[in-house]
Design a protein around this motif. Structure first.
Motif, mmCIF file in Angstrom:
data_model
loop_
_atom_site.group_PDB
_atom_site.id
_atom_site.type_symbol
_atom_site.label_atom_id
_atom_site.label_comp_id
_atom_site.label_asym_id
_atom_site.label_seq_id
_atom_site.Cartn_x
_atom_site.Cartn_y
_atom_site.Cartn_z
ATOM 1 N N HIS A 125 7.773 58.407 -75.676
ATOM 2 C CA HIS A 125 7.557 59.645 -74.931
ATOM 3 C C HIS A 125 8.332 59.641 -73.617
ATOM 4 N N ASP A 130 6.508 67.007 -73.838
ATOM 5 C CA ASP A 130 7.071 66.988 -75.191
ATOM 6 C C ASP A 130 8.274 67.937 -75.206
ATOM 7 N N ARG A 145 0.798 69.970 -74.257
ATOM 8 C CA ARG A 145 1.888 69.574 -75.156
ATOM 9 C C ARG A 145 2.424 70.750 -75.983
#
Length: 573
Positions: free
Chosen positions: A559, A519, A493
């Motif tokens: 997400h 991300d 991430r």
């Protein structure tokens, strides 16, 4: 008894006890950065935290453990140490020293109160004020824990799926706009190119394709890390935290109504819950750090394999006690009620008392079943060890990898560099379409899995290497034998290490790169660095975004994965 003593109520005593508990955590043996903290003032107007850390460690030779970044615009910050001696030395060295034409001052800082206890006191006082001013109102109904756990884990649970996709498509567009702005800010040479791109793609720096998703949008999650704790009524439970410690809650919510968790996992967790209910050991209490049962990691596959990694805090348990506990767990899942859970791989893990992470001095202990599970993906079988990375949505991963292959367009003359390759899934998926695959990964067990996966799938054009990307990327790049080089990056991430990015920029044969981000907002920095102007530090022509494909790997959450396809920008362009 005096009149004043008679007026002291149980509620008053409770309040006083809570206030005394605000700093009780400082008396525990566990380390806290609040215990030996100093306040540094007089800092210059412009400086970097990295610069200040180097000043403390390299120049002043102070052994600090943490620098807490200051609030915006403040001229002071906190520095934490591991002992009173280190703290006192820092105060004597720092107080009055000059740095960047500024005279610093240093003093011992008061520790912050326990945020959990603080929030409890604030909530009690707020409730007390409401009861005095709103006596005739009906009591406020607490949010059902089943609804609250949905809001914390699958916040889009009540939004129709087409609307979820629209929302994520819009968010990815916002990310790309910001990325384009940042690229222009750092590389003015791209002004004309970016203007042309913006005209083509409605203000975006590259083409944004429609969002992709798998057909299965419920029960898709193949890995979950559950907390073992207590629910709002104080009962032992396995689920997810309803809120953070700092927000004033340690309660755990149930997983029964969470649509992203497969039924095989829910059933197995409920069966383990029965074992913990009967156990003499208590569940871990994050307030006072007592109790043993802490967490369970569950992994499932489409082959109906199920792995449990049960994590406990040993507290004062003797080696014999731990051996007995492990024997009871093994017998429960092999011969007792636990056999109904059909756990195919069982591990036991000792957790660090304070952090909740695996103790560095101990490893996972295999208790029962196989030492790994297997999954089918794109017609191949993959072995997955307990600590190896594998995409948490298998069907979504197939959509993701197919999209990556379509973007890269590899041929027999292509060598693929698979950065952060995990168990080799991406590289092996590409192996049918290119001449050579070289993968690298820092987790040794994942590389073992990747090598086994290569053999059992009959793949002959893949090699995998252990090491951090920033350390082994350059030598791996020199091993390629094909004229065309394509890199695929699927980093954690936080993104790819800076040195790894520099190595990719330097590779002259590398003209195409596929960047997969879980991300996208955090990935902007990596993508901007790849597009910086050619310089002594960033040698090689910039790699610029050409096309982006969103993939919804996590339905009902906010997400979204984003694939960015980049190409080398020639000077002539």
């Amino acid at each position: 008894m005096t009149e004043s003593a008679e007026n002291v109520t149980t509620d008053d005593i409770s309040k006083e006890t809570e206030r005394n508990n605000l700093y009780e955590y400082l008396d525990r043996d566990d380390f806290t950065s609040e215990k030996y903290k100093i306040e540094v003032r007089g800092l210059p107007k412009y400086y970097g935290i990295g610069e200040f850390k180097k000043f403390l460690g390299d120049k002043l030779e102070l052994e600090f453990c943490k620098v807490k970044p200051p609030r915006k615009g403040s001229g002071w910050l906190y520095v934490s140490f591991r002992s009173a001696e280190s703290r006192d030395k820092a105060i004597s060295v720092l107080h009055g020293v000059m740095w960047k034409n500024s005279k610093l001052s240093a003093h011992a800082a008061a520790p912050a109160p326990d945020p959990f206890i603080k929030r409890k006191i604030e909530a009690r006082e707020a409730a007390s004020k409401r009861s005095k001013t709103e006596e005739n109102d009906e009591p406020v109904t607490l949010v059902c824990s089943k609804v609250l756990v949905k809001k914390t884990t699958i916040p889009l649970w009540d939004m129709p799926y087409p609307e979820q996709l629209q929302l994520k498509q819009k968010e990815m567009k916002t990310v790309l706009i910001k990325m384009g702005q940042q690229i222009l800010k750092e590389n003015k040479n791209l002004k004309d190119w970016l203007s042309s791109q913006n005209e083509k793609y409605e203000g975006l720096p590259c083409e944004l394709m429609p969002i992709l998703s798998a057909d299965l949008i419920e029960g898709y999650r193949n890995k979950c890390e559950f907390t073992i704790g207590r629910d709002t009524d104080g009962n032992k439970i396995i689920g997810f935290r309803l809120s953070s410690y700092a927000a004033g809650s340690t309660a755990v919510g149930p997983i029964d109504d969470l649509c992203h968790i497969p039924e095989i996992m829910k059933s197995a967790v409920k069966i383990l819950e029965e074992f913990i209910h009967r156990s003499e050991l208590d569940v871990y209490n994050p307030v006072n750090h007592t109790g043993s049962w802490r967490q369970v990691t569950a992994r499932t596959t489409r082959l109906n394999h199920l792995m449990f990694i049960i994590g406990v805090h040993p507290q004062d348990l003797s080696p014999d006690d731990l051996t007995k506990l492990k024997t009871e767990l093994r017998d429960f899942f092999e011969n007792g009620k636990g056999a109904q859970a059909k756990v195919t791989s069982l591990f036991f893990q000792i957790l660090d008392r304070q952090t909740g992470r695996s103790d560095e001095s101990s490893k996972l202990e295999h208790l029962s079943g196989t030492e790994y599970i297997e999954e089918n993906l794109l017609g191949m079988t993959f072995r997955i060890s307990p600590q190896a990375f594998f995409q948490t949505n298998t069907l979504g991963a197939e959509v993701l990898y197919k999209a990556a292959i379509d973007l890269a367009k590899p041929t027999e003359e292509t060598a693929l560099i698979d950065v952060c390759c995990g168990t080799g899934t991406i590289g092996l998926a590409f192996s049918k379409h290119c001449g050579e695959v070289l993968g690298l990964e820092m987790v040794a067990d994942a590389i073992k899995d990747a090598k086994v996966n290569t053999v059992q799938n009959g793949v002959t054009n893949c090699e995998f290497f252990v090491g951090k990307a920033e350390d082994v990327l350059s030598p791996v790049l020199h091993r390629t034998t094909k004229p065309t080089l394509v890199a695929i990056v699927d980093p954690p991430r936080a993104g790819l290490h800076h040195r790894a990015l520099v190595a990719l920029r330097k590779a002259k044969k590398l003209n195409r790169l596929v960047y997969i981000s879980c991300d996208p907002k955090a990935a902007i920095k990596n993508l901007v660095d790849l597009a910086r102007a050619n310089s002594k530090h960033y040698s090689g022509e910039p790699l610029v975004p050409v096309k982006a494909v969103p993939v919804d790997m996590f339905p009902y959450t906010r997400h979204c994965e984003l694939i960015i396809y980049l190409e080398r920008l020639a000077k002539s362009e």
